[in-house]
Scaffold this motif. Sequence first.
Motif, mmCIF file in Angstrom:
data_model
loop_
_atom_site.group_PDB
_atom_site.id
_atom_site.type_symbol
_atom_site.label_atom_id
_atom_site.label_comp_id
_atom_site.label_asym_id
_atom_site.label_seq_id
_atom_site.Cartn_x
_atom_site.Cartn_y
_atom_site.Cartn_z
ATOM 1 N N ALA A 172 0.865 -1.176 0.000
ATOM 2 C CA ALA A 172 0.000 0.000 0.000
ATOM 3 C C ALA A 172 0.902 1.227 0.000
ATOM 4 C CB ALA A 172 -0.933 0.021 1.218
ATOM 5 N N GLY A 173 0.305 2.370 -0.274
ATOM 6 C CA GLY A 173 1.103 3.582 -0.275
ATOM 7 C C GLY A 173 0.286 4.790 -0.661
ATOM 8 N N TRP A 174 0.981 5.903 -0.788
ATOM 9 C CA TRP A 174 0.325 7.146 -1.163
ATOM 10 C C TRP A 174 1.211 7.895 -2.133
ATOM 11 C CZ3 TRP A 174 1.401 12.380 -0.914
ATOM 12 C CH2 TRP A 174 0.319 13.242 -1.162
ATOM 13 N N LEU A 175 0.617 8.320 -3.245
ATOM 14 C CA LEU A 175 1.285 9.180 -4.217
ATOM 15 C C LEU A 175 0.510 10.473 -4.321
ATOM 16 C CD1 LEU A 175 2.014 6.696 -7.165
ATOM 17 C CD2 LEU A 175 3.670 7.639 -5.552
ATOM 18 N N GLY A 176 1.190 11.567 -4.141
ATOM 19 C CA GLY A 176 0.544 12.851 -4.342
ATOM 20 C C GLY A 176 0.470 13.184 -5.817
ATOM 21 N N GLU A 177 0.197 14.427 -6.110
ATOM 22 C CA GLU A 177 0.199 14.879 -7.490
ATOM 23 C C GLU A 177 1.568 14.586 -8.098
ATOM 24 O OE1 GLU A 177 -0.324 19.045 -10.042
ATOM 25 O OE2 GLU A 177 -0.608 18.988 -7.866
ATOM 26 N N VAL A 178 1.566 13.982 -9.278
ATOM 27 C CA VAL A 178 2.828 13.635 -9.930
ATOM 28 C C VAL A 178 3.614 14.908 -10.218
ATOM 29 C CG1 VAL A 178 3.892 12.565 -11.929
ATOM 30 C CG2 VAL A 178 1.875 11.539 -10.898
ATOM 31 N N GLY A 179 4.852 14.929 -9.745
ATOM 32 C CA GLY A 179 5.671 16.122 -9.893
ATOM 33 C C GLY A 179 6.022 16.687 -8.531
ATOM 34 N N PRO A 180 6.570 17.880 -8.477
ATOM 35 C CA PRO A 180 7.014 18.454 -7.192
ATOM 36 C C PRO A 180 5.852 19.026 -6.381
ATOM 37 C CG PRO A 180 7.466 19.981 -8.967
ATOM 38 C CD PRO A 180 6.933 18.734 -9.624
ATOM 39 N N GLY A 181 4.927 18.156 -6.043
ATOM 40 C CA GLY A 181 3.780 18.574 -5.251
ATOM 41 C C GLY A 181 3.964 18.245 -3.792
ATOM 42 N N PRO A 182 2.889 18.362 -2.997
ATOM 43 C CA PRO A 182 2.989 18.104 -1.557
ATOM 44 C C PRO A 182 3.220 16.631 -1.272
ATOM 45 C CG PRO A 182 0.701 18.465 -2.177
ATOM 46 C CD PRO A 182 1.532 18.777 -3.382
ATOM 47 N N SER A 183 3.993 16.353 -0.216
ATOM 48 C CA SER A 183 4.198 14.990 0.241
ATOM 49 C C SER A 183 3.180 14.635 1.310
ATOM 50 C CB SER A 183 5.626 14.826 0.764
ATOM 51 O OG SER A 183 6.570 14.988 -0.292
ATOM 52 N N TYR A 184 3.194 13.385 1.755
ATOM 53 C CA TYR A 184 2.110 12.813 2.550
ATOM 54 C C TYR A 184 1.730 13.657 3.760
ATOM 55 C CZ TYR A 184 -0.557 9.265 5.138
ATOM 56 O OH TYR A 184 -1.532 8.588 5.832
ATOM 57 N N LEU A 185 2.706 14.085 4.544
ATOM 58 C CA LEU A 185 2.392 14.812 5.776
ATOM 59 C C LEU A 185 2.319 16.323 5.593
ATOM 60 C CD1 LEU A 185 4.502 12.842 8.430
ATOM 61 C CD2 LEU A 185 2.046 12.667 7.966
#
Length: 245
Positions: A172-185
């Motif tokens: 499982a995991g989390w991907l934000g917007e592809v590119g230099p976007g916000p990370s999980y926290l």
Amino acid sequence: MTASETASATERPDFSGLRAMYINCTLKRSPEPSHTQGVIDRSVAIMEANGVAVDQIRAVDHDIATGVRPDMSEHGWETDAWPGLLERVLAADILVIGGSIWLGDNSSVTRRVIERLYGYSGVLNEQGQYAYYGRVGGCLLTGNEDGLKHCSMSILYSLQHIGFTVPPQADAGWLGEVGPGPSYLDEGSGGPENDFANRNIAFMTYNLLHTASMIRSAGGFPAYGNQRTAWDDGSHPDNANPEYR
């Protein structure tokens, strides 16, 4: 579905007595915040709510030597923290490797941990099987670029190859917007509230627990036909010598 099947699907199983180890392969040393740790924390909370004892390592905090031997201090390295960490891995029924995605692939820390796990894979347990038999493996990943499934495939293949049992949907995991976007926290990332990610983390965690519980109830992973000691002694179940055909 029968009444007994319905009950088994709704009654909370007893997972007490199980132990889980999480290795966070972030590139960030403690106490720097780790987005991977944020995902790990959600899975750990489920484990602990079910009475599972949880141990955690942030690999980059330790002096882990490079190599594929159980103790690299015996092979040219001045120091090696891995042997002590490996004892904690071997004490657990479940191993979860958490890591970040860089350039679409696993981090260098993740690869080093897997290499060091591999270095112990030739050791045998008391039943003559490879040492990791009877343990369950899974992975958690974070990033803001593609590569989650590729990284999961690499980790889970490696774990099953050296003897871990990999349940259904063990990643499982989390991907934000592809590119230099916000990370999980990061504030406003939407990661901790993401229903898809939370569902997959929950399913992964419970699948690990169910599989570890089944193996424990069976007294370990069945040994017939997979014992290195028996094979080396000449017992080859269902493998007739071609010379006699």
